[in-house]
Design a protein around this motif. Structure first.
Motif, short mmCIF file in Angstrom:
data_model
loop_
_atom_site.label_atom_id
_atom_site.label_comp_id
_atom_site.label_asym_id
_atom_site.label_seq_id
_atom_site.Cartn_x
_atom_site.Cartn_y
_atom_site.Cartn_z
N THR A 140 55.57 49.78 68.26
CA THR A 140 56.63 48.82 68.78
C THR A 140 55.84 47.57 69.26
OG1 THR A 140 57.96 50.55 69.72
CG2 THR A 140 58.41 48.27 70.52
N THR A 141 56.37 46.44 68.87
CA THR A 141 55.89 45.36 69.00
C THR A 141 56.88 44.07 69.87
OG1 THR A 141 54.37 45.50 67.08
CG2 THR A 141 54.49 43.21 67.95
N PRO A 142 56.50 43.26 70.86
CA PRO A 142 57.30 42.38 71.14
C PRO A 142 57.42 41.04 70.27
CG PRO A 142 56.04 42.91 72.75
CD PRO A 142 55.44 43.66 71.77
N LEU A 143 58.33 40.40 69.94
CA LEU A 143 58.33 39.34 69.17
C LEU A 143 59.27 38.28 69.22
CD1 LEU A 143 58.00 40.95 65.27
CD2 LEU A 143 56.33 39.88 66.60
N GLY A 144 58.88 37.18 69.29
CA GLY A 144 59.76 35.90 69.33
C GLY A 144 60.85 36.09 68.12
N TYR A 145 61.97 35.70 68.31
CA TYR A 145 62.85 35.46 67.04
C TYR A 145 63.87 34.11 67.04
CZ TYR A 145 67.01 37.20 69.90
OH TYR A 145 68.09 37.32 70.88
N VAL A 146 64.50 34.19 65.78
CA VAL A 146 65.32 32.95 65.85
C VAL A 146 66.55 33.58 65.16
CG1 VAL A 146 65.76 30.54 64.85
CG2 VAL A 146 63.67 31.36 65.89
N ARG A 147 67.76 33.21 65.33
CA ARG A 147 68.78 33.65 64.90
C ARG A 147 69.14 32.92 63.70
NH1 ARG A 147 71.83 37.42 67.15
NH2 ARG A 147 71.42 37.83 69.52
N HIS A 148 69.47 33.30 62.46
CA HIS A 148 70.23 32.65 61.36
C HIS A 148 71.32 33.29 60.72
CE1 HIS A 148 70.09 31.22 57.11
NE2 HIS A 148 69.96 30.08 57.82
N GLY A 149 72.63 32.82 61.20
CA GLY A 149 73.82 33.43 60.69
C GLY A 149 73.87 34.64 61.55
N TYR A 150 74.10 35.86 60.61
CA TYR A 150 73.98 37.20 61.22
C TYR A 150 72.47 37.83 61.26
CZ TYR A 150 79.05 36.75 60.79
OH TYR A 150 80.34 36.31 60.76
N SER A 151 71.57 37.30 60.68
CA SER A 151 70.26 37.92 60.50
C SER A 151 69.48 37.28 61.71
CB SER A 151 69.59 37.58 59.33
OG SER A 151 70.57 38.26 58.28
N LEU A 152 68.46 38.04 62.12
CA LEU A 152 67.35 37.73 62.87
C LEU A 152 66.07 37.30 62.20
CD1 LEU A 152 68.01 40.25 65.65
CD2 LEU A 152 68.76 38.04 65.51
N LEU A 153 65.38 36.18 62.41
CA LEU A 153 64.09 35.88 61.68
C LEU A 153 62.85 36.06 62.70
CD1 LEU A 153 65.48 32.42 60.17
CD2 LEU A 153 65.52 34.85 59.17
N VAL A 154 61.88 36.76 62.16
CA VAL A 154 60.52 36.77 62.93
C VAL A 154 59.69 36.33 62.08
CG1 VAL A 154 61.19 38.63 64.15
CG2 VAL A 154 60.42 39.21 62.06
N VAL A 155 58.47 35.78 62.63
CA VAL A 155 57.33 35.06 61.70
C VAL A 155 55.95 35.71 61.75
CG1 VAL A 155 56.18 32.97 61.24
CG2 VAL A 155 58.55 32.76 61.83
N GLY A 156 55.20 36.10 60.87
CA GLY A 156 53.88 36.81 61.11
C GLY A 156 53.00 35.64 61.35
N SER A 157 53.08 35.08 62.58
CA SER A 157 52.11 33.85 62.80
C SER A 157 50.89 34.25 63.21
CB SER A 157 52.81 33.21 64.11
OG SER A 157 52.61 33.88 65.34
N ASN A 158 50.58 35.62 63.78
CA ASN A 158 49.21 35.93 64.42
C ASN A 158 48.43 34.98 65.14
OD1 ASN A 158 47.42 37.88 64.68
ND2 ASN A 158 46.49 37.94 62.68
N LEU A 159 49.14 34.16 65.80
CA LEU A 159 48.76 32.69 66.51
C LEU A 159 47.96 31.89 65.49
CD1 LEU A 159 47.42 34.47 69.66
CD2 LEU A 159 49.64 33.31 69.57
N GLY A 160 48.28 31.78 64.16
CA GLY A 160 47.76 30.72 63.59
C GLY A 160 46.60 31.28 62.68
N GLY A 161 46.15 32.71 62.92
CA GLY A 161 45.11 33.21 62.55
C GLY A 161 45.08 33.54 60.93
N PRO A 162 43.96 33.88 60.30
CA PRO A 162 43.77 33.85 59.09
C PRO A 162 44.28 34.99 58.34
CG PRO A 162 41.88 34.66 59.97
CD PRO A 162 42.59 34.11 61.27
#
Length: 319
Positions: free
Chosen positions: A62-84
């Motif tokens: 289990t991982t806590p993540l920030g998310y953004v709504r887009h219509g009926y879906s949720l978006l999460v980004v694999g940012s890894n703090l901008g890591g490689p």
């Protein structure tokens, strides 16, 4: 949402240290204890809990993540703090697309599909408008940050059997879901080939390979089917056979059909091993074979076994 907000900070480490794991667990505990609300640097921000299945060990994570709504879906980004490198949870969902999502007090199953091409660019722009910190992460790395769409796990035409009161109802619920998933994968695959065939004039035709949407849904279907058949072989069928020894021929046939379906499933899994589906035309052929074999198998199983399960309560009555 302030520009300095770092939405993925609680989670994005592909190899979390003990201190990061402890911090993540504190966020998870606070989230669950307070109906999805978290204080500290994330107070008032949109957080969800994403539970994936490990690509190698198969353990839930289990991982806590920030998310953004887009219509009926949720978006999460694999940012890894901008890591490689992509974070571990992203590799997990590529291998096992069915995930569990907790938002507020709600928990549900979702299909995780990374966006591709122009759609990825559109969705990432939407994310950055809501959470500008992701733009900073992208600017700091050569890696294209994955944008993952968490969408409802049910097929568009899903219609469950209604209230599940008996084991027969439960078997039908699973069979209906499997049929719907397979039907949707075939429809998306056929639409892809139809778009390629209809392309005329200037502009690029649809790419020869099949997209991640098809891959992820088919992989989720294959994993659910494998789990279902393992449960039948390990528990359901032996339990029925003990009370109905005259059905030996029936279970011999079901066992043979399971092996046939497993062979086709293995062929599909080989084609799903990479990010892009290998040999799209062969994939389409194997998918048609799966549809014919599985539907015939499910029809036979329902005809023979459902009458025997109609009086068995579900969930089981504990002694």
């Amino acid at each position: 949402m302030p520009t300095s907000f770092q939405p993925s900070r609680p989670s994005d480490s592909s190899e979390p240290s003990e201190s990061i794991q402890a911090f993540q667990q504190s966020v998870i505990d606070e989230f669950r204890a307070n109906g999805g609300k978290v204080g500290g640097p994330f107070e008032g921000e949109d957080l969800l809990l994403l539970t994936t299945t490990g690509a190698r060990a198969g353990a839930a994570r289990t991982t806590p993540l920030g998310y953004v709504r887009h219509g009926y879906s949720l978006l999460v980004v694999g940012s890894n703090l901008g890591g490689p490198r992509h974070p571990g949870w992203y590799h997990n969902l590529l291998a096992r697309p069915m995930v569990e999502v907790e938002v507020g007090t709600r928990t549900f199953q979702a299909l995780a599909v990374p966006a591709e091409g122009a759609r990825r660019e559109e969705l990432f722009a939407h994310v950055v408008r809501a959470a500008p910190g992701y733009g900073d992460y992208q600017a700091g790395t050569d890696r294209l940050l994955p944008v993952v769409v968490l969408q409802g796990a049910e097929p568009d035409d899903w219609e469950g059997p209604g209230e599940v009161r008996t084991l027969a109802d439960k078997v039908m619920e699973v069979h209906t879901w499997l049929r719907g998933q397979l039907r949707q994968v075939r429809a998306e695959t056929d639409a892809h080939f139809a778009a390629r065939a209809a392309h005329r004039g200037v502009g690029a035709a649809p790419v020869p390979g099949l997209g991640l949407q098809i891959r992820q849904r088919c992989l989720a279907f294959c994993q659910a089917l494998e789990f279902h058949h393992e449960s039948e072989d390990g528990h359901l069928f032996p339990g029925i056979a003990r009370h109905h020894p005259h059905l030996t021929d029936v279970f011999d046939r079901l066992d043979a059909e399971h092996r046939t379906v497993a062979r086709i499933q293995g062929a599909l899994a080989d084609l799903l091993a990479g990010i892009a589906i290998a040999d799209p035309q062969r994939f389409r052929t194997e998918l048609a074979a799966m549809s014919a074999e599985l539907n015939a198998h499910l029809d036979y199983e329902e005809d023979v076994l459902l009458p025997l399960l109609a009086d068995v309560p579900w969930p089981p009555v504990m002694p």
